[in-house]
Design an enzyme around this catalytic site. Structure first.
Site, mmCIF file in Angstrom:
data_model
loop_
_atom_site.group_PDB
_atom_site.id
_atom_site.type_symbol
_atom_site.label_atom_id
_atom_site.label_comp_id
_atom_site.label_asym_id
_atom_site.label_seq_id
_atom_site.Cartn_x
_atom_site.Cartn_y
_atom_site.Cartn_z
ATOM 1 N N GLY A 9 0.917 -1.366 0.466
ATOM 2 C CA GLY A 9 -0.300 0.049 0.218
ATOM 3 C C GLY A 9 1.176 1.049 -0.110
ATOM 4 O O GLY A 9 0.483 2.101 1.028
ATOM 5 N N GLY A 12 -0.341 4.759 -1.209
ATOM 6 C CA GLY A 12 -1.898 5.740 -0.322
ATOM 7 C C GLY A 12 -1.076 6.693 0.682
ATOM 8 O O GLY A 12 0.545 6.835 0.323
ATOM 9 N N GLN A 13 -1.346 7.274 1.710
ATOM 10 C CA GLN A 13 -1.784 8.575 2.068
ATOM 11 C C GLN A 13 -0.085 8.172 2.736
ATOM 12 O O GLN A 13 0.925 9.061 3.381
ATOM 13 C CB GLN A 13 -2.799 8.677 3.130
ATOM 14 N N ASP A 35 2.062 -2.266 -4.523
ATOM 15 C CA ASP A 35 0.599 -1.041 -4.290
ATOM 16 C C ASP A 35 0.339 -1.905 -5.946
ATOM 17 O O ASP A 35 1.314 -2.345 -6.197
ATOM 18 C CB ASP A 35 0.939 0.179 -4.558
ATOM 19 N N TYR A 143 -16.308 0.355 8.440
ATOM 20 C CA TYR A 143 -14.960 -0.242 8.915
ATOM 21 C C TYR A 143 -14.043 -0.301 9.986
ATOM 22 O O TYR A 143 -13.391 -0.802 10.372
ATOM 23 C CB TYR A 143 -14.085 2.002 8.337
HETATM 24 N N1 SER Z 1 -9.087 8.848 8.912
HETATM 25 C C1 SER Z 1 -9.893 6.959 8.599
HETATM 26 C C2 SER Z 1 -11.536 7.309 7.749
HETATM 27 O O1 SER Z 1 -11.276 8.630 7.861
HETATM 28 C C3 SER Z 1 -10.429 7.253 10.254
HETATM 29 O O2 SER Z 1 -9.164 6.257 10.844
HETATM 30 O O3 SER Z 1 -12.085 6.148 7.662
#
Ligand code: SER
Length: 313
Positions: A9, A12-13, A35, A143
């Site tokens: 990854g 990613g950020q 990635d 999530y």
């Molecule tokens: N930055 C994440 C989100 O907003 C939180 O872990 O999903």
């Protein structure tokens, strides 16, 4: 260095900055970026890169063998907002990525794993202020459910198979090198782009929605610092606190440097996700166990972000 590091990854950020920091410490050739899509120029040019679909365990295994990888940072995840839109896809990706890497460690093919958890493990029943390390963990988002399950699986693999897996519960992370995507805390990055471009921003979270946040350098230092420690007995996914602010407070801090900046509020579905998360976390266990200490405060973070995005007064 006899053991190489793989970042999964890396485009990613967090992955982007982790690769660059680890390459500075361990040498460009010893840190393999990977990635499913290309990363930014600096990542692609400064060292090895492999295309990798994390849901394919044998692909990970091939890269591990090819580069003699011993440490993996698993930075792939579908974040909170996208996960609400595609629950099954988010669950499948977040969990299969974790299982693939945990299983490679169980089989002795890698020695150490970093896997990020999140403030999203907490839910509406969790104490909102100074949320303790050990508390009610009943997430209300897809999530969050994947992070809660992930924490439990990491603990299981650690106890049962002696897998060395380390973890932090990241707050919202703020950085300028790569934009975040699909998260509830993303407003705190978007706001800087809009402040520079239009001198105004419409926040998708309400004025006084306070969330735990952190500048990226602190998150990277926390991550690498935790991985460099001697192994502690048992798995802990640590709370790490730094900043806590609302859109209104962030706007005030930006106004100090861009006086004409204005903010308005138009909360959408993301508000509900934010409402389920804490406002601040108690990170005393991380401070005590491995010396966690954030450095960047709100004003400094705003200064760095504007500078990084080339804002000139
Ligand atoms: N930055 C994440 C989100 O907003 C939180 O872990 O999903």
């Amino acid at each position: 260095m006899d053991s190489k590091i793989l970042i999964i990854g890396s485009s990613g950020q967090i992955g982007t900055e982790l690769v660059l920091s680890l390459r500075k410490i361990y040498g460009n050739e010893n840190v393999i970026a990977s990635d499913i899509r290309k990363g930014n120029y600096e990542v692609m040019e400064s060292g090895p890169f492999e295309f990798l679909d994390v849901t394919n365990k044998s692909e990970i295994q091939k890269i591990i063998e090819k580069h003699q990888v011993k440490e993996v940072y698993l930075m792939v995840a579908i974040l909170s907002v996208i996960a609400e839109q595609n629950p099954k896809m988010a669950w499948d990706l977040n969990m299969s990525a974790l299982f693939n890497v945990l299983d490679l460690a169980k089989e002795g093919q890698i020695k150490k794993i970093f896997w990020p958890s999140s403030i999203a493990v907490f839910g509406p029943d969790t104490p909102k202020y100074n949320t303790p390390q050990d508390t009610i963990i009943k997430p209300s988002t897809v999530y969050g459910i994947s992070k809660q399950a992930g924490e439990n699986w990491c603990a299981y693999y650690s106890n049962k198979y002696d897998v060395d897996v380390r973890s932090l519960r990241y707050p919202g992370l703020i950085s300028y090198k790569t934009t975040p995507g699909g998260g509830t805390t993303d407003y705190a990055v978007e706001i800087f782009y809009e402040a520079i471009k239009r001198k105004s921003y419409t926040s998708f979270l309400s004025e006084n929605t306070v969330l735990p946040m952190m500048y990226m350098d602190d998150a990277i230092n926390a991550t690498i610092g935790l991985m460099q420690k001697e192994r502690n007995s048992g798995y802990v996914s640590y709370n790490v606190g730094s900043l806590s602010f609302s859109p209104a407070q962030l706007a005030e801090a930006i106004k100090k440097r861009i006086p004409e900046f204005t903010i308005s509020y138009k909360p959408d579905a993301r508000q509900e996700i934010a409402n389920s998360w804490p406002q601040s976390v108690d990170d005393s266990v991380a401070r005590k166990n491995w010396g966690w200490q954030p450095k960047v405060d709100l004003d400094e973070m705003v200064r760095i972000m504007l500078l990084g995005l080339h804002y000139t007064i």
